[in-house]
Design an enzyme around this catalytic site. Structure first.
Site: not given
Ligand code: UD1
Length: 421
Positions: A22-23, A118, A123, A308, A400
């Protein structure tokens, strides 16, 4: 609303075929919007999150259809003209925010709702927006929406992600491949999902270097074309079933269609519990030990232990002899499964972002509640080794992200019934 009724105590034996990720699928579906022609993607899982994202694409004018009843998705982006992704769709799934990069990248304009709350803590998307601003894209916030405007040929620039972020790396890639003279992402995510996206963009005609490293450089091109591609297998599904296969001492599972290179240190860590893990090409065999040993883990960005997988690992540790800890350094408050496992009898103590697990516990069936995708699957894992019946409420979270979960598990010996609550 559906719930599962699970009769526990049965070992799992047999073969499970792994579904598409999915991701990994969501970024390449978004990338298809950058092309000038149709894209065909095989191995797309039939999941609620994919259906939601397909609807977001349809809202902006793309034609999106699964071929027959199979896992092949065909996306025609040629009629995209309504450059807005509304709140009622984006709030259902954070990854809809990829529309920001895809639309502004291709059309120079996008209006996309902020994702909102969320189930597991804040997030943010600040890095997505700051990165785009660093690229030269105008970003405005208006009544919960992000409005992005970009010229062609944006000047050479770079942005450092702190912390590294999968979502921000994806959005910045989507925004830059058609827009910038040159854009470098420092501390870029190295997850397989990002590597697959880069490879697909290159196949479409993009110029990207540093793929698979934490420094990715994009040089903008004039146009991209549609492609035919196959989506990666789901590494989190693989990891989840590897754990399912070692929870009961008489279990032995064969997982077909895996990409072992995407599993980081998981096979090695699982071997430390005493489980037997054998890899042969795309097949993984796991055999439970007589007694599981306690092994502590801490999540990290790829290739470290994935966030995850932490709920599933902590669940496994309730069945191991001894004390272990699971620490999440990526998301600090992703532990909503702890009170639910405690209802089954688990002895766990949560302090900040570390849960300490005192094993082994013989679970006794009870009613438990799903709170998010990975928390829910950990409750299913626990229920399969609990005595008597466990009721897992709100399994829509599972729908999901896990394709045919109960059918796959029932085919190897589980006793899971889906009923309307
Ligand atoms: C994706 C995955 C999710 C997984 C996560 C980490 C998808 C749809 N989801 O989520 O299943 O758990 O990667 O492997 O692919 N952060 C910030 N600012 C931002 C963006 C992120 O501070 O603008 C921080 C987040 O709070 C977190 C870290 O960066 O602590 C990593 O998050 P991120 O890799 O962005 O996760 P997602 O892409 O949302």
């Amino acid at each position: 609303m559906d719930k599962f009724i699970i009769e526990g105590g049965t070992p799992l034996n047999g073969t499970i075929n792994i579904s598409g990720s999915k991701n990994a699928a969501l970024p390449i579906i978004a990338a298809s919007l950058l092309g000038d022609s149709e894209t065909t993607i095989t191995n797309i899982p039939r999941l609620q999150d994919i259906y939601t994202f397909n609807n977001v694409l349809r809202v902006v004018g793309a034609k999106v259809d699964f071929q027959d009843k199979k896992n092949t998705l065909i996306i025609d982006p040629t009629n995209v003209s309504h450059l807005e992704a509304p709140y009622d769709l984006v709030r259902k799934m954070r990854a809809s925010f990829y529309m920001l990069g895809a639309l502004v990248g291709k059309h120079g304009y996008a209006k996309v709702s902020l994702p909102g709350g969320c189930a597991w803590g804040p997030r943010p998307v600040d890095l997505h927006l700051k990165g785009m601003e660093a690229m030269g894209i105008d970003i405005d916030l208006d009544k919960g929406y992000v409005i992005a405007k970009a010229d062609k040929n944006l000047k050479k620039s770079s942005f450092k992600l702190e912390p590294s972020s999968v979502g921000a790396t994806v959005n910045l890639l989507l925004a830059s491949v058609l827009r910038t003279e040159e854009f470098t992402i420092e501390n870029a995510a190295m997850e397989p999902d990002v590597v697959q996206l880069c490879n697909v963009l290159v196949k479409m005609g993009a110029d990207i270097s540093g793929i698979g490293t934490d420094r990715i450089t994009v040089r903008g091109v004039e146009s991209l074309s549609g492609v035919e591609i196959a989506n990666d297998p789901d590494r989190i599904e693989v990891g989840t079933f590897m754990i399912a296969g070692v929870l009961h001492p008489d279990s032995e599972l064969t997982l077909e269609g895996c990409n072992v290179d995407h599993l980081g240190n998981l096979p090695e860590l699982l071997s430390k519990t005493g489980a037997k893990v054998e890899v042969d090409g795309s097949t993984i065999k796991v055999k439970a030990p007589k007694e599981l040993e306690a092994v502590s883990v801490a999540t990290e960005v790829y290739p470290g232990f994935p966030t995850d997988m932490q709920a599933q690992w902590a669940t496994m540790m309730t069945q191991a002899n001894g004390v272990s800890t699971v620490t999440d350094t990526v998301y600090y408050d992703r532990f909503s499964y702890v009170p639910e496992l405690t209802r089954l009898g688990a002895d766990m103590r949560l302090e900040k972002n570390t849960v300490t697990i005192f094993g082994k516990t013989d679970f006794e069936g009870a009613s438990v509640m799903s709170t998010d995708l990975r928390a829910s699957v950990s409750l299913v894992l626990a229920a399969m080794v609990a005595e008597n019946e466990t009721e897992v409420l709100r399994v829509y979270h599972l729908d999901r992200g896990y394709e045919n979960l109960e059918h796959k598990l029932n085919a190897v010996g589980a006793k899971i019934k889906r009923v309307d609550e």
